[in-house]
Design an enzyme around this catalytic site. Structure first.
Site, PDB file in Angstrom:
ATOM      1  N   THR A 108       5.388  -1.527   0.831  1.00  0.00           N
ATOM      2  CA  THR A 108       4.413  -1.822  -0.229  1.00  0.00           C
ATOM      3  C   THR A 108       4.590  -0.923  -1.461  1.00  0.00           C
ATOM      4  O   THR A 108       4.150  -1.277  -2.547  1.00  0.00           O
ATOM      5  CB  THR A 108       2.977  -1.666   0.298  1.00  0.00           C
ATOM      6  OG1 THR A 108       2.802  -0.324   0.764  1.00  0.00           O
ATOM      7  CG2 THR A 108       2.689  -2.653   1.412  1.00  0.00           C
ATOM      8  N   ASP A 109       5.247   0.240  -1.286  1.00  0.00           N
ATOM      9  CA  ASP A 109       5.326   1.209  -2.399  1.00  0.00           C
ATOM     10  C   ASP A 109       5.928   0.608  -3.669  1.00  0.00           C
ATOM     11  O   ASP A 109       5.437   0.851  -4.771  1.00  0.00           O
ATOM     12  CB  ASP A 109       6.173   2.432  -1.994  1.00  0.00           C
ATOM     13  CG  ASP A 109       5.472   3.324  -0.987  1.00  0.00           C
ATOM     14  OD1 ASP A 109       4.301   3.053  -0.647  1.00  0.00           O
ATOM     15  OD2 ASP A 109       6.101   4.296  -0.514  1.00  0.00           O
ATOM     16  N   TYR A 121       4.701   8.265  10.608  1.00  0.00           N
ATOM     17  CA  TYR A 121       5.556   7.187  11.116  1.00  0.00           C
ATOM     18  C   TYR A 121       6.798   7.107  10.241  1.00  0.00           C
ATOM     19  O   TYR A 121       6.874   7.741   9.185  1.00  0.00           O
ATOM     20  CB  TYR A 121       4.819   5.844  11.109  1.00  0.00           C
ATOM     21  CG  TYR A 121       4.561   5.311   9.717  1.00  0.00           C
ATOM     22  CD1 TYR A 121       3.478   5.748   8.963  1.00  0.00           C
ATOM     23  CD2 TYR A 121       5.435   4.384   9.134  1.00  0.00           C
ATOM     24  CE1 TYR A 121       3.258   5.296   7.677  1.00  0.00           C
ATOM     25  CE2 TYR A 121       5.224   3.916   7.840  1.00  0.00           C
ATOM     26  CZ  TYR A 121       4.132   4.375   7.122  1.00  0.00           C
ATOM     27  OH  TYR A 121       3.929   3.932   5.854  1.00  0.00           O
ATOM     28  N   GLU A 141      -3.108   2.965 -31.648  1.00  0.00           N
ATOM     29  CA  GLU A 141      -3.130   4.297 -32.276  1.00  0.00           C
ATOM     30  C   GLU A 141      -1.725   4.744 -32.679  1.00  0.00           C
ATOM     31  O   GLU A 141      -1.566   5.719 -33.402  1.00  0.00           O
ATOM     32  CB  GLU A 141      -3.750   5.321 -31.325  1.00  0.00           C
ATOM     33  CG  GLU A 141      -5.269   5.273 -31.314  1.00  0.00           C
ATOM     34  CD  GLU A 141      -5.844   6.429 -30.526  1.00  0.00           C
ATOM     35  OE1 GLU A 141      -5.895   7.553 -31.052  1.00  0.00           O
ATOM     36  OE2 GLU A 141      -6.241   6.199 -29.360  1.00  0.00           O
ATOM     37  N   LYS A 176      -0.100  -2.089  -6.604  1.00  0.00           N
ATOM     38  CA  LYS A 176      -0.616  -1.359  -5.438  1.00  0.00           C
ATOM     39  C   LYS A 176      -1.665  -0.371  -5.931  1.00  0.00           C
ATOM     40  O   LYS A 176      -1.391   0.428  -6.819  1.00  0.00           O
ATOM     41  CB  LYS A 176       0.536  -0.642  -4.723  1.00  0.00           C
ATOM     42  CG  LYS A 176       0.092   0.093  -3.467  1.00  0.00           C
ATOM     43  CD  LYS A 176       1.263   0.665  -2.663  1.00  0.00           C
ATOM     44  CE  LYS A 176       0.734   1.408  -1.447  1.00  0.00           C
ATOM     45  NZ  LYS A 176       1.778   1.888  -0.545  1.00  0.00           N
ATOM     46  N   THR A 188       6.841  -0.375   5.931  1.00  0.00           N
ATOM     47  CA  THR A 188       5.916  -0.029   7.008  1.00  0.00           C
ATOM     48  C   THR A 188       5.748  -1.184   7.980  1.00  0.00           C
ATOM     49  O   THR A 188       5.515  -0.976   9.167  1.00  0.00           O
ATOM     50  CB  THR A 188       4.560   0.382   6.395  1.00  0.00           C
ATOM     51  OG1 THR A 188       4.783   1.512   5.570  1.00  0.00           O
ATOM     52  CG2 THR A 188       3.545   0.741   7.452  1.00  0.00           C
TER      53      THR A 188
END
Ligand code: ASP
Length: 353
Positions: A116-117, A50, A310, A189, A37
């Site tokens: 950023t993903d 975008y 567990e 993120k 981005t």
């Protein structure tokens, strides 16, 4: 020449030499651009839609006032993709490029611009395979370059300031976003749209950077870069590891399919403390019996996945991810699977990295 002219010439010469000497003293930072981005563009400054990876590295550098006052900055375009399309090939290209650049005296630090993903995965991968203690910083933005109040230029300025700072040496790869410095091992993120998206929920941030002024609060406590046992020298691909998301009444078929498709490792983003239903645990057991390594991580945003919580890991042969979320467990497992290890050794790797 008259005396006063001679004095003037000498004075001008001295000032020019001084300016040149100071310019030379600035650290040399290479910006490797991959898209995201921060390099995205929209139809208008307020449009929600975008496209990532539209703007080239030089345009991004030129959009940051004052960047040339803090470092000698050069840019190189490695890719120009939204980080949803980040690939293992680009990771390896980046790792090879960074190791090559940092091995020379001509480069003092690296900044990577990235969506950023999947930034935490790329940064974490590089943190394990870069063989240098010089600063390597990733950055990006949540708003495209054309947006009203695009935050990319300040993030890039701060990222360069961190990469150029001697205090950043030896801290591994760092994520710099929204005035904060994070270790990729701890950061994730957390928000799909907000500029305050990266958090290190369990460990807190490494430091802060405001308009290029920075302060570090801590060292990353996990093994990284020069101390890491992992190397991708000459490596062209990584073993396949799949992530399977846990849910109530999850169907174990995906685990079987993953095995059939040739995965060498499987990460379960389990419920709670890395749990899964009995049918899925049985499918994992079958996979383990075939030599596939299964890591139990979690879909929960914070906390540890404890060994023998567990799930009896000793009985099933599963590995507990400790603090790593599922996407970063996948990165670590891909690297660990490059060599033959026992389950106990892989568990130790998850405790250390
Ligand atoms: N999808 C974008 C990317 O990761 C999001 C961003 O950069 O913030 O490339």
């Amino acid at each position: 020449m008259q005396l006063r002219y001679r004095v003037l010439v000498i004075l001008l010469f001295s000032i020019t030499s001084l300016v040149c000497a100071q310019q030379k003293k600035l650290p040399n930072i290479v910006i490797l651009a991959t898209g995201g981005t921060i390099a995205g563009a929209a139809e208008s400054g307020t449009s929600a839609g975008y496209t990532s990876g539209q703007v080239g590295v030089q345009t991004m550098i030129d959009a940051v006032p004052g960047i040339k006052d803090i470092a000698n900055v050069t840019g190189e375009q490695i890719a120009n993709v939204g980080s949803q399309d980040m690939s293992i090939k680009i990771w390896l290209d980046l790792a090879h490029k960074i190791n090559e650049l940092l091995a020379t005296d001509a480069v003092d630090g690296i900044v990577i611009t990235h969506g950023t993903d999947t930034q935490e995965e790329t940064a974490y991968f590089l943190n394990l395979v870069v063989k240098s203690d010089k600063p390597v910083v990733t950055t990006g933005s949540m708003r495209p370059s054309t947006a009203v109040s695009a935050e990319g230029p300040l993030n890039l300025y701060n990222a360069v300031a961190v990469a150029a700072n001697k205090k950043a040496k030896g801290r591994g790869v760092m994520i710099v976003m929204n005035d904060q410095i994070h270790s990729p091992q701890a950061a994730t993120k957390t928000n799909t749209t907000s500029v305050q998206t990266f958090l290190s929920p369990m460990q807190g941030m490494l430091g802060a950077v405001l308009y290029g002024q920075l302060e570090f609060y801590r060292m990353p406590h996990n093994i990284h870069t020069t101390k890491s046992e992992f190397s991708v020298k000459g490596v062209k691909e990584l073993p396949r590891v799949d992530v399977i998301f846990g849910a109530a009444d999850m169907n174990p078929d995906l685990i079987d399919l993953s095995v059939k498709a040739g995965a060498k490792g499987i990460v379960i983003a389990g419920v709670g403390n890395g749990n899964m239903n009995a049918a899925s645990l049985e499918a994992c057991k079958k996979a383990i019996d075939k030599g596939i390594v299964v890591v139990r991580s979690t879909r929960v945003p914070t906390g540890y996945v404890l060994r023998n919580g567990e799930v009896n890991d000793d009985k099933y042969g599963t590995i507990a991810s400790d603090e790593l979320n599922a996407q970063k467990s996948r990165v670590l497992l891909m690297l660990a699977l490059m060599k033959k290890h026992t389950a106990a050794e892989i568990q130790e790797i998850f405790y250390n990295y």
